[in-house]
Scaffold this motif. Structure first.
Motif, PDB file in Angstrom:
ATOM      1  N   ASP A   1       0.868  -1.188   0.000  1.00 31.11           N
ATOM      2  CA  ASP A   1       0.000   0.000   0.000  1.00 31.11           C
ATOM      3  C   ASP A   1       0.896   1.226   0.000  1.00 31.11           C
ATOM      4  O   ASP A   1       1.097   1.885   1.019  1.00 31.11           O
ATOM      5  CB  ASP A   1      -0.905  -0.016   1.230  1.00 31.11           C
ATOM      6  N   ALA A   2       1.475   1.506  -1.168  1.00 31.00           N
ATOM      7  CA  ALA A   2       2.450   2.601  -1.262  1.00 31.00           C
ATOM      8  C   ALA A   2       2.245   3.364  -2.556  1.00 31.00           C
ATOM      9  O   ALA A   2       1.831   2.800  -3.576  1.00 31.00           O
ATOM     10  CB  ALA A   2       3.875   2.043  -1.204  1.00 31.00           C
ATOM     11  N   THR A   3       2.536   4.649  -2.500  1.00 35.74           N
ATOM     12  CA  THR A   3       2.406   5.501  -3.681  1.00 35.74           C
ATOM     13  C   THR A   3       3.583   5.254  -4.627  1.00 35.74           C
ATOM     14  O   THR A   3       4.636   4.753  -4.220  1.00 35.74           O
ATOM     15  CB  THR A   3       2.395   6.976  -3.283  1.00 35.74           C
ATOM     16  N   PRO A   4       3.423   5.620  -5.900  1.00 35.25           N
ATOM     17  CA  PRO A   4       4.545   5.492  -6.839  1.00 35.25           C
ATOM     18  C   PRO A   4       5.775   6.260  -6.373  1.00 35.25           C
ATOM     19  O   PRO A   4       6.912   5.812  -6.581  1.00 35.25           O
ATOM     20  CB  PRO A   4       3.986   6.067  -8.142  1.00 35.25           C
ATOM     21  N   GLU A   5       5.571   7.409  -5.741  1.00 34.46           N
ATOM     22  CA  GLU A   5       6.702   8.196  -5.246  1.00 34.46           C
ATOM     23  C   GLU A   5       7.455   7.447  -4.158  1.00 34.46           C
ATOM     24  O   GLU A   5       8.684   7.484  -4.093  1.00 34.46           O
ATOM     25  CB  GLU A   5       6.215   9.549  -4.714  1.00 34.46           C
ATOM     26  N   THR A   6       6.715   6.762  -3.291  1.00 39.04           N
ATOM     27  CA  THR A   6       7.350   5.976  -2.231  1.00 39.04           C
ATOM     28  C   THR A   6       8.114   4.799  -2.809  1.00 39.04           C
ATOM     29  O   THR A   6       9.261   4.517  -2.424  1.00 39.04           O
ATOM     30  CB  THR A   6       6.297   5.471  -1.234  1.00 39.04           C
TER      31      THR A   6
END
Length: 255
Positions: A211-216
């Motif tokens: 559950d992570a954003t592309p930026e992360t």
């Protein structure tokens, strides 16, 4: 007594990996409260924790210099002078002149002094998650490079890493033994570098379950290491260490 107290404080800060600066009076001219050799320990917020280098006439300048030294990782030399001396030399408080930070002494004593401010920063931390051959090779290879090497647990689900106030590099070398948990641990940390020893395809598959954003997710270097056609665990460890050094030193070298 001040020296003993200061030494005790530095040992305590070193043990907790807390950055600080040491200010030392190296030259005085005229009437000054502190004399050459006077020392003080300054915390990252500019607070003088131990020692003494003078009163309010110098504390502000020293606090600013300490904060700059800690932020940049380089020492500072402060020249504190009364107004008439600054005017005679064409100097302005706040400017940097001939390797010195120029500051004004507004005290009635009209003395001048130079203070050397040296930052003391914790060594960068290399956290290796996993007990694979690559992890063991990296832990051995990295020892002479100035890292504090941390292996929290051979189990990848060892929980979150403590907050860091220093540079931290995390390498995930679990190689199938709890990769997903190790990735979560690394991404939840304040790491400056994250490397994952796995193929790009494997990371893409695992990333879809996070559950992570592309930026992360973009923080993760996968496959970890520079492209040197590494095959053996030792060669892979070498490529990872080279990438970490490259990342750490980026922007520091001057042409």
């Amino acid at each position: 007594m001040i020296s003993d107290t200061l030494n005790t404080a530095t040992h305590r800060l070193n043990a907790t990996r807390t950055p600080y600066a040491i200010a030392t009076v190296i030259r005085t001219v005229g009437a000054t409260a502190a004399k050459p050799g006077a020392r003080a320990l300054i915390l990252a917020d500019g607070t003088i924790s131990e020692g003494w280098i003078g009163g309010g006439c110098v504390r502000g300048a020293v606090a600013r210099a300490a904060q700059s030294a800690l932020a940049e990782g380089t020492p500072r030399l402060i020249s504190i002078q009364p107004d008439e001396d600054l005017t005679a030399q064409g100097l302005t408080p706040g400017e940097h002149h001939q390797g010195r930070d120029i500051a004004r002494n507004g005290c009635p004593s009209k003395g001048a002094m130079e203070i050397f401010v040296e930052p003391v920063l914790p060594r960068p931390e290399l956290v290796i998650l996993g007990a694979s051959p690559v992890a063991l090779a990296l832990a051995t290879l990295a020892q002479p490079f100035g890292f504090d090497i941390t292996t929290p647990d051979t189990q990848p689900d060892s929980g979150p890493l403590p907050a860091a106030n220093h540079a931290r590099m995390v390498v995930i070398a679990t190689q199938g033994a709890g990769d997903l948990d190790a990735l979560r641990t690394a991404l939840a940390s304040d790491a400056d570098y994250i490397g994952f020893v796995a193929s790009r395809r494997k990371f893409t598959t695992l990333a879809a379950r996070l559950d992570a954003t592309p930026e992360t997710l973009a923080r993760v270097h996968s496959p970890a290491g520079l492209a040197i056609n590494a095959v053996t665990p030792e060669e892979i460890a070498l490529s990872i260490l080279a990438q970490i050094v490259q990342h750490r030193r980026q922007g520091q070298r001057q042409t």
